[in-house]
Design a protein around this motif. Structure first.
Motif, mmCIF file in Angstrom:
data_model
loop_
_atom_site.group_PDB
_atom_site.id
_atom_site.type_symbol
_atom_site.label_atom_id
_atom_site.label_comp_id
_atom_site.label_asym_id
_atom_site.label_seq_id
_atom_site.Cartn_x
_atom_site.Cartn_y
_atom_site.Cartn_z
ATOM 1 N N ARG A 200 0.912 -1.345 -0.055
ATOM 2 C CA ARG A 200 0.037 -0.007 0.049
ATOM 3 C C ARG A 200 0.761 1.152 0.075
ATOM 4 O O ARG A 200 0.550 2.124 -0.879
ATOM 5 N N ALA A 201 1.796 1.159 0.836
ATOM 6 C CA ALA A 201 2.899 2.333 0.907
ATOM 7 C C ALA A 201 3.444 2.634 -0.571
ATOM 8 O O ALA A 201 3.430 3.721 -0.969
ATOM 9 N N ILE A 202 3.848 1.739 -1.309
ATOM 10 C CA ILE A 202 4.399 1.719 -2.762
ATOM 11 C C ILE A 202 3.388 2.574 -3.455
ATOM 12 O O ILE A 202 3.695 3.494 -4.294
ATOM 13 N N LYS A 203 1.974 2.347 -3.036
ATOM 14 C CA LYS A 203 1.079 3.084 -4.049
ATOM 15 C C LYS A 203 0.464 4.270 -3.668
ATOM 16 O O LYS A 203 -0.635 4.758 -4.180
ATOM 17 N N ASP A 204 1.149 4.777 -2.309
ATOM 18 C CA ASP A 204 0.589 5.957 -1.679
ATOM 19 C C ASP A 204 -0.898 5.815 -1.143
ATOM 20 O O ASP A 204 -1.662 6.652 -1.160
ATOM 21 N N ILE A 205 -1.213 4.471 -0.862
ATOM 22 C CA ILE A 205 -2.692 4.104 -0.230
ATOM 23 C C ILE A 205 -2.498 4.226 1.334
ATOM 24 O O ILE A 205 -1.446 3.482 1.742
ATOM 25 N N LYS A 206 -3.632 4.601 1.885
ATOM 26 C CA LYS A 206 -3.688 4.721 3.386
ATOM 27 C C LYS A 206 -3.241 3.367 4.016
ATOM 28 O O LYS A 206 -3.520 2.323 3.616
ATOM 29 N N LEU A 207 -2.576 3.438 5.148
ATOM 30 C CA LEU A 207 -2.206 2.123 5.902
ATOM 31 C C LEU A 207 -2.975 2.141 7.111
ATOM 32 O O LEU A 207 -2.924 2.816 8.172
ATOM 33 N N PRO A 208 -3.672 0.971 7.112
ATOM 34 C CA PRO A 208 -4.781 0.691 8.389
ATOM 35 C C PRO A 208 -3.892 0.019 9.201
ATOM 36 O O PRO A 208 -3.575 -1.206 9.496
ATOM 37 N N VAL A 244 10.339 -21.302 18.423
ATOM 38 C CA VAL A 244 11.149 -20.411 17.534
ATOM 39 C C VAL A 244 10.970 -18.992 17.326
ATOM 40 O O VAL A 244 9.698 -18.620 17.210
ATOM 41 N N GLY A 245 11.894 -18.182 17.919
ATOM 42 C CA GLY A 245 11.782 -16.723 17.712
ATOM 43 C C GLY A 245 12.843 -15.893 16.973
ATOM 44 O O GLY A 245 13.892 -16.513 16.556
ATOM 45 N N GLY A 246 12.372 -14.640 16.677
ATOM 46 C CA GLY A 246 13.383 -13.845 15.954
ATOM 47 C C GLY A 246 14.075 -12.924 16.964
ATOM 48 O O GLY A 246 14.946 -12.060 16.424
ATOM 49 N N GLN A 247 13.799 -12.855 17.994
ATOM 50 C CA GLN A 247 14.630 -11.849 18.897
ATOM 51 C C GLN A 247 14.482 -10.537 18.447
ATOM 52 O O GLN A 247 15.301 -9.447 18.780
ATOM 53 N N SER A 248 13.169 -10.208 17.829
ATOM 54 C CA SER A 248 13.068 -8.704 17.556
ATOM 55 C C SER A 248 11.770 -8.215 17.666
ATOM 56 O O SER A 248 10.628 -8.074 17.021
ATOM 57 N N GLU A 249 11.443 -7.731 18.911
ATOM 58 C CA GLU A 249 10.166 -7.370 19.299
ATOM 59 C C GLU A 249 9.997 -6.039 18.805
ATOM 60 O O GLU A 249 10.880 -5.249 18.950
ATOM 61 N N ARG A 250 8.998 -5.834 18.047
ATOM 62 C CA ARG A 250 8.643 -4.355 17.632
ATOM 63 C C ARG A 250 7.116 -4.136 17.828
ATOM 64 O O ARG A 250 6.104 -5.059 17.589
ATOM 65 N N THR A 251 6.794 -2.808 18.169
ATOM 66 C CA THR A 251 5.269 -2.396 18.139
ATOM 67 C C THR A 251 4.662 -2.449 16.628
ATOM 68 O O THR A 251 5.674 -2.238 15.802
ATOM 69 N N ASN A 252 3.370 -2.535 16.230
ATOM 70 C CA ASN A 252 3.152 -2.472 15.109
ATOM 71 C C ASN A 252 3.564 -0.950 14.316
ATOM 72 O O ASN A 252 3.891 -0.986 13.267
ATOM 73 N N LEU A 253 3.463 0.023 15.148
ATOM 74 C CA LEU A 253 3.776 1.398 14.704
ATOM 75 C C LEU A 253 5.386 1.467 14.387
ATOM 76 O O LEU A 253 5.474 2.117 13.275
ATOM 77 N N GLN A 254 6.010 0.836 15.105
ATOM 78 C CA GLN A 254 7.564 1.055 14.986
ATOM 79 C C GLN A 254 7.906 -0.098 13.138
ATOM 80 O O GLN A 254 8.544 0.663 12.641
ATOM 81 N N VAL A 255 7.029 -1.019 13.305
ATOM 82 C CA VAL A 255 7.467 -1.774 11.872
ATOM 83 C C VAL A 255 6.832 -0.938 10.744
ATOM 84 O O VAL A 255 7.598 -0.651 9.724
ATOM 85 N N LYS A 265 8.620 7.384 2.294
ATOM 86 C CA LYS A 265 7.146 7.970 2.328
ATOM 87 C C LYS A 265 6.987 8.579 3.556
ATOM 88 O O LYS A 265 7.397 8.181 4.431
ATOM 89 N N SER A 266 5.714 9.353 3.491
ATOM 90 C CA SER A 266 5.269 10.063 4.590
ATOM 91 C C SER A 266 4.376 9.449 5.664
ATOM 92 O O SER A 266 3.588 8.548 5.179
ATOM 93 N N LYS A 267 4.834 9.720 7.013
ATOM 94 C CA LYS A 267 3.939 9.003 8.079
ATOM 95 C C LYS A 267 2.498 9.358 7.954
ATOM 96 O O LYS A 267 1.460 8.813 8.625
ATOM 97 N N GLU A 268 2.133 10.556 6.993
ATOM 98 C CA GLU A 268 0.668 10.800 6.909
ATOM 99 C C GLU A 268 0.019 9.725 6.150
ATOM 100 O O GLU A 268 -1.435 9.895 6.271
#
Ligand code: NAD
Ligand code: DAU
Length: 338
Positions: A200-208, A244-255, A265-268
């Motif tokens: 979606r970001a590639i096409k500049d469509i909103k990210l839900p 099995v884990g990736g040792q990479s915890e992230r919030t969805n917003l961080q991702v 691309k813009s955070k908007e």
């Protein structure tokens, strides 16, 4: 060794077949897949050049078909990836999840028992443990964490795991189970967070982004999951579960922010939408058992893995266009309306 890999036209299964064929060119690989909305021939066409590979289109819920295939092929190892895998879809359609994830698994178990496979490996998920609180970063899922499911998806996967373990206890079937955290990487269908946001970001469509975007997942690059399954098949103890884990915890917003940065691309583009019902707050994996007993650990950092993944989607527009033809747009508008 002759392998049956089910669900090998999907995301992780296809990466696993690639990984195994590169590593074990002397082994034979049969890919059984029903080609549901999540399985695609353009994901697996690159395998056609391998002489130790065959594709069989078929449904693991069809018991007679499964029995006949096992009788004909005499597999040594079965690796079951075939599943309905998306939590959001399971919220409105439990039955498909019960059929494939539970009944399909028991068909494979019966056939594995009857035709005496040397190993049955079940590809499980950390979602069977439920959720962890956001304010206790010290807590992790271990193999001893009680099963406590939230969705029809995780309930069906937990049920499958229980059947697998019961076939070990009752019938002595040589089984192993891996329970992995969130995978990302090439060939992931763009309904899951990372590929959906990239496309979606590639096409500049909103990210839900659901809720406040603060739910946490532990991300693992798909090749690390493949190497963990390989390790368990070759070195794991039967009757055992391995986290099995990736040792990479992230919030969805961080991702999502990382993806936006990589694509300049813009955070908007971010749009906060209604939360997922029953949304698990945090998944985090203690993988000390597979590390200490089998010597496995993830090797890809999230920063390198996400850069590689974003690059792959940019370079594979044709694949993306093909897998998003058909019912995809209908699913997206029904699901998000944006
Ligand atoms: P996916 O949805 O990309 O692929 C599933 C594949 O299974 C598709 O190719 C589909 O056609 C096939 N399939 C579905 N129903 C079938 C049936 N009845 N008979 C034969 N084939 C059928 O899924 P994925 O993300 O690659 O996940 C693979 C496995 O790994 C699943 O069991 C999932 O529960 C598990 N898992 C996934 C993750 C993750 O982050 N994606 C993490 C841990 C575990
Ligand atoms: O933990 C392993 C599991 O990870 C696997 O067993 C599942 O097959 C796999 O789908 C995945 O489940 P999640 O529900 O965690 O993954 P998903 O990509 O759907 O969502 C990741 C997070 O992002 C979750 O907190 C919900 C959120 N999300 C997801 C989508 C699709 C959004 O905020 N917006 C979205 O549009």
């Amino acid at each position: 060794m002759k392998y049956l890999v089910t669900g090998g036209a999907g995301f992780i299964g296809s990466n696993f077949i690639q990984y195994m064929m590169d590593k074990y060119p002397e082994d034979e690989f049969i890919n059984l897949d029903a080609l549901t909305y999540a399985g695609h021939t353009n994901t697996i066409e690159r395998f056609n050049e391998y002489c130790n590979y065959r594709f069989v289109k078929g449904d693991i819920t069809n018991r007679q078909f499964v029995m006949e295939l096992f009788s004909k092929e005499k597999f040594d190892v079965v690796v079951n990836f075939a599943a309905e895998s998306h939590v959001d879809r399971s919220i409105n359609d439990t039955s498909a999840f019960v059929l494939t994830n539970v009944l399909g698994t028991t068909n494979l178990l019966d056939a594995s028992k009857k035709y005496e496979v040397e190993r049955y490996h079940q590809v499980g998920t950390d979602e069977v443990y439920g959720e962890l609180p956001l304010d206790r970063p010290d807590l992790l899922f271990s193999e001893k964490t009680p099963i406590h499911t939230s969705s029809s998806y995780s309930s069906s996967k937990a049920s499958a795991d229980l059947f697998v373990l019961s076939y070990y206890r009752t019938h002595g079937l040589p089984v192993t189970i891996s329970r992995c955290s969130n995978n990302y990487g090439p060939y992931q269908y763009p309904e899951k967070l990372i590929p959906l946001m990239i496309c979606r970001a590639i096409k500049d469509i909103k990210l839900p982004v659901y809720g406040n975007g603060l739910n946490v997942r532990d991300w693992i690059f798909v090749e690390d999951h493949c190497s963990a399954i390989d390790t368990i098949i070759h070195k794991g103890k039967v009757g055992e579960v391995y986290n099995v884990g990736g040792q990479s915890e992230r919030t969805n917003l961080q991702v999502v922010n990382t993806i936006l940065e990589k694509l300049h691309k813009s955070k908007e583009l971010i749009s906060f939408v209604a939360d997922r019902p029953g949304h698990d707050k945090r998944y985090a994996i203690d993988f000390s058992k597979i590390k200490s007993e089998l010597g496995w650990a993830p090797s890809m950092s999230f920063e390198d893995g996400i850069a590689k993944t974003v690059g792959w989607y940019i370079d594979n527009e044709l694949w993306l266009n093909e897998v998003t033809a058909g019912g995809y747009q209908e699913y997206i508008s029904k699901m998000y309306g944006i």
